[in-house]
Structure formats: structure tokens, C-alpha cells
Write an enzyme that holds these catalytic residues in place. Structure first.
Site, short mmCIF file in Angstrom:
data_model
loop_
_atom_site.label_atom_id
_atom_site.label_comp_id
_atom_site.label_asym_id
_atom_site.label_seq_id
_atom_site.Cartn_x
_atom_site.Cartn_y
_atom_site.Cartn_z
CE1 TYR A 146 -2.43 3.29 2.48
CE2 TYR A 146 -3.68 2.54 0.68
CZ TYR A 146 -3.37 3.48 1.46
OH TYR A 146 -3.99 4.53 2.07
CG ASP A 241 5.83 3.43 0.69
OD1 ASP A 241 4.85 3.41 0.31
OD2 ASP A 241 6.40 4.16 1.47
CE LYS A 269 2.68 4.67 8.19
NZ LYS A 269 1.26 4.78 8.51
P1 KE4 Z 1 -0.57 8.31 4.56
O1 KE4 Z 1 -1.05 8.96 3.39
O2 KE4 Z 1 -1.60 7.56 5.24
O3 KE4 Z 1 0.27 9.18 5.48
O4 KE4 Z 1 0.56 7.14 4.29
C1 KE4 Z 1 0.42 6.48 3.16
C2 KE4 Z 1 1.19 5.16 3.25
C3 KE4 Z 1 2.20 4.97 2.20
N1 KE4 Z 1 3.04 3.91 2.31
C4 KE4 Z 1 3.05 3.18 3.26
C5 KE4 Z 1 4.09 1.75 3.11
C6 KE4 Z 1 2.13 3.06 4.48
O5 KE4 Z 1 1.94 2.26 5.10
C7 KE4 Z 1 1.18 4.15 4.28
C8 KE4 Z 1 0.02 4.22 5.20
N2 KE4 Z 1 -0.10 3.21 6.24
C9 KE4 Z 1 -1.60 2.90 6.56
C10 KE4 Z 1 -1.53 1.72 7.60
N3 KE4 Z 1 -1.68 0.44 6.67
C11 KE4 Z 1 -2.05 3.92 7.37
C12 KE4 Z 1 -3.49 3.89 8.28
C13 KE4 Z 1 -4.74 4.52 7.57
O6 KE4 Z 1 -4.66 4.35 6.06
O7 KE4 Z 1 -5.41 4.94 8.34
#
Ligand code: KE4
Length: 427
Positions: A146, A241, A269
Site C-alpha cells: 500500500y 516506500d 510517520k
Molecule cells: P499516509 O498518506 O496514510 O500518511 O501514508 C500512506 C502510506 C504510504 N506508504 C506506506 C507503506 C504506508 O503504510 C502508508 C499508510 N499506512 C496505513 C497503515 N496501513 C495508514 C493507516 C490508515 O490508512 O489509516
């Protein structure tokens, strides 16, 4: 024993009319496990309390940012000081230089970095940059990884034609989805065939070097090296990523551990210390394409804002002290070994896959190497386990596709609480 969630239920019910699904991010709605999500009111260290006063040991930790736990005193102090002098200016600040220096110093392949406001913005930006730098349009991603909600990443393996991407969400134009090629994680033959057939079209390969969005799936030995070789042979860019793994699995992210150097890295994060942030960086010759140094446009009103930078910079400073990662490693190993031992004790299939202080308990004895393996695990059993843990005061991510996170505040007493809850939950 069922939790008293009266307050959470009332808020959740009223929020349904005002916020889609009552939440500002889908996973929080508990759709895949059922029930009402406890609405959190306060966090301290490894613990959180909900609106009804229930106390939980937290293994969500906001899906990664809170590696120092909730309410770290030094981070709070840094935020208080930043608030006093200014929350945002729309002008460059000294603090942005300081956190850029820390990031460049720590992440081996990053020579230059741009701050944004979320992981999604970071991955959106690297897609545009890879396409601009190579003059090509195709992006490769992997099933189960993701990268935020950018259109190019909301795709699934389409019908044949060597995994032409198909939209994985309404609103993603098929024409755009077809520019994303989708392969299975850890499938060396498939990615080789994809490059054989379409390598000349590929601008970049984006990969979670350790996959944290299908539980916790490490790369097979040699897999990342293969991606590096294929990209080099065909002039495509390798993009890690590390939004989740960055500064989490090691000070310099997984690339420090595995020694494979990507061309670009996405981060987020941890580097916000709990405030909204993202970042992307890498080879200077590539990053120089980004406006205003170059012509690839990317901008953001609150990019590099004083609060997120203050929280993140202090977090990185604390993480740089001796023994911090060793402590996280010891606690995480203890938890992983304890969970597997309890599964054996109760005659239940159970396997923990872990990288540093990110881990996942799968209810299977088989290795989990890709999305199909995760989907084949016992979903109902996992849901029962999730609720049994929640009722005993352990707050797990509400999905078998999410990784669990530890912080520097998950000490022996906290681990004992998790393991005794698991002992009862597995019974
Ligand atoms: P954000 O746009 O949510 O800050 O980051 C996206 C993202 C990008 N790359 C990786 C590897 C990620 O895990 C994420 C976001 N992780 C999710 C958890 N599976 C955030 C939780 C959510 O979507 O509320």
C-alpha cells in the site's frame, strides 16, 4: 466480559451522518472485525484510554509514528516551544534545514529530501518525478503493498496482458490504471517476465522493502537485489516506500539493513513525531528535477511546518541515542517468541513474522510470503482473537492485513500484559 463502550457508541452513531463511515480513515471503522471502535481520549507511553475510561495497551500507535510512545515528554516540550514561536509561516525556517540534515545523514541513499504532509503525498510525488526523470509512464507496484491513496496506486492486477493494472477503486480512470503494472510480492519469475516484456516502458518500481500492509511480509533473500538489477538493466528507477519501515526497523530504514540502495525513498510517520508529515528523497540528480530547482512541480502550504518538524526532529534526535533500537529489538523479539510459544501451548497454528519493532501474528504455521498467503489464513479465528484481546485491554490494529507496532515504552510489564491477554484469548 464485554467492554462498556457507551460513549464511543454515542459519538460513532452521531458521526455517521457527518463523516463518511464516522471516521477520517477507513481502517478505524472496524468494518472488517465488526463492533464499535473505542474512541480514544488520551494516550501515555504504551497506554491509551477511551471515552468510557477503558484502558488499553496500544499496539496500533497510530500505525507507526509513535515509536517513542504516546506523550513523549521531550517531544511534547519541543512542540510546546514551537507553538510559542509560530505554527506556520509560509516561509523557510531553520528547523527545516535541521531535519533535512538528520534525514540525509541517516538514510544511506538519500542525498536530498523534500518534506510534504503525508505518505500519500510522498508517493504521489515520486511517481511524477520518476516519470519526468525517465520520460516513461509505467509504474510497477506489488499486490498487498500500500502506498497511500494516489490514483496510480489504487490498482489491482488486471486481466492478463502481463498484469495490466485495473482500477481498485471507483474514480480511478482505467486509462491511468493501465499505466500501473501489478506483480506479486516475492515472485522473482513474474517480475523478470514483466521486465522482459515491458521493461522499456517502466519509469519506476515502487516497493515496500518490508511489506507492512499485508501484516508483515519480509522480502525473500535476494528479491530486492533482483529488483535493483532489473531496474539497472532497463533504466527504471527503484523506489523504496519506507513510510512505515523508515527510522522504525533501523535508524536508516530497511535500506540500511539490507544494503540495497534505491534511487528514491518515501518516508513519513516516525519523522513527524505524531504530527502530519511525509517526505521523499534520494539521488541528488533526481531530486534536482523538483521545482523550483527543476521543472517537476510539487508544492504544499504546510510542507515543513514548524510543529511537525519540531516533533519529528526531536523524535529523530531521541532515536539517535545509544541503545534505543537495541531496546526495541529485545522487546519485540520477546513479544514475538512469547506469542508463538502461547500458540504452541494452546495447540493453535500461529506464526509471528517480524522486522524490528513491526510484527504480525498470523494464525497459520506456514510461511506468509505474499498477499495470497495472508488471504488464506484463518480470518474468523483472527477476528475472534482480535475481540478477545480488545476486551482484555489490548488495542490491536483491526485487520489481519495490518502490522503491529511497539514503542520504547513497551517494557517488560507491558509485554506481560499483552502475553497474558493472548494466553486467555487463545484458550
Ligand atoms: P499516509 O498518506 O496514510 O500518511 O501514508 C500512506 C502510506 C504510504 N506508504 C506506506 C507503506 C504506508 O503504510 C502508508 C499508510 N499506512 C496505513 C497503515 N496501513 C495508514 C493507516 C490508515 O490508512 O489509516
Amino acid at each position: 466480559m464485554t467492554l462498556d463502550l457507551t460513549q464511543s457508541q454515542d459519538i460513532f452513531r452521531r458521526a455517521q451522518d457527518l463523516i463518511p463511515g464516522g471516521v477520517n480513515s477507513p481502517v478505524r471503522a472496524y468494518r472488517s472485525v465488526g463492533g464499535t471502535p473505542p474512541h480514544m481520549k488520551r494516550g501515555e507511553g504504551a497506554l491509551v484510554w477511551d471515552e468510557d475510561g477503558n484502558e488499553f495497551v496500544d499496539l496500533v500507535l497510530s500505525y507507526g509514528p509513535l515509536i517513542l510512545g504516546h506523550g513523549n515528554e521531550e517531544v511534547k516540550q519541543a512542540l510546546h516551544e514551537a507553538v510559542e514561536t509560530g505554527t506556520t509561516f509560509g516561509a523557510p525556517t531553520r528547523a527545516e534545514l535541521r531535519i533535512a540534515e538528520r534525514i540525509v545523514e541517516r538514510v544511506p541513499s538519500v542525498e536530498m529530501v523534500r518534506l510534504v504532509n503525508s505518505g500519500t503525498e510522498a508517493t504521489l510525488s515520486v511517481a511524477r518525478l520518476a516519470r519526468a526523470a525517465t520520460g516513461r509512464n509505467a509504474l510497477v507496484k506489488f499486490n498487498g503493498c500500500y502506498h497511500g491513496h494516489g490514483d496510480s496506486y489504487l490498482v489491482k492486477a488486471g486481466s492478463g496482458v502481463l498484469t495490466l493494472g485495473a482500477p481498485d477503486s471507483p474514480g480511478v480512470p482505467a486509462a491511468l490504471a493501465q499505466l500501473s503494472l501489478v506483480a506479486d510480492y516475492n515472485d522473482a519469475a513474474e517480475i523478470e517476465a514483466l521486465f522482459e516484456a515491458r521493461g522499456a516502458e517502466i519509469a519506476g518500481v515502487i516497493v515496500e522493502p518490508v511489506a507492512g500492509n499485508m501484516g508483515l511480509v519480509p522480502p525473500d533473500p535476494g528479491y530486492l537485489e533482483l529488483l535493483r538489477r532489473l531496474c539497472d538493466a532497463q533504466g527504471a528507477l527503484l523506489i523504496f516506500d519506507e513510510v512505515m519501515t523508515g527510522f522504525r526497523v533501523a535508524a536508516g530504514g530497511y535500506q540500511e539493513t539490507c544494503g540495497v540502495m534505491p534511487d528514491l525513498t518515501c518516508m513519513g510517520k516516525v519523522i513527524g513525531g505524531g504530527l502530519p508529515i511525509g517526505a521523499y528523497g534520494g539521488r541528488k540528480d533526481l531530486m534536482q528535477h523538483i521545482a523550483p530547482a527543476g521543472t517537476v512541480y510539487q508544492a504544499g502550504t504546510l510542507s515543513g511546518n514548524p510543529l511537525a518538524v519540531a516533533g519529528g526532529d526531536k523524535t529523530l534526535e531521541v532515536l539517535g541515542r545509544p541503545g534505543v533500537y537495541e531496546g526495541l529489538e529485545d522487546a519485540s523479539r520477546t513479544l514475538a517468541e512469547g506469542l508463538e510459544e502461547l500458540c504452541r501451548k494452546h495447540g493453535r497454528p500461529g506464526r509471528v513474522q517480524r522486522m524490528g519493532s513491526m510484527l504480525c501474528l498470523y494464525l497459520t504455521d506456514q510461511p506468509v510470503r505474499n498477499l495470497d498467503d495472508v488471504t488464506a489464513t484463518d480470518r474468523e479465528g483472527w477476528t475472534r482473537f482480535f475481540h478477545a484481546m480488545l476486551e482484555q485491554g489490548v488495542h490491536l490494529p483491526p485487520s489481519p492485513y495490518e502490522a503491529w507496532f511497539l514503542s520504547t515504552r513497551h517494557d517488560g510489564a507491558i509485554l506481560d500484559r499483552i502475553l497474558s491477554a493472548a494466553d486467555r484469548a487463545l484458550a
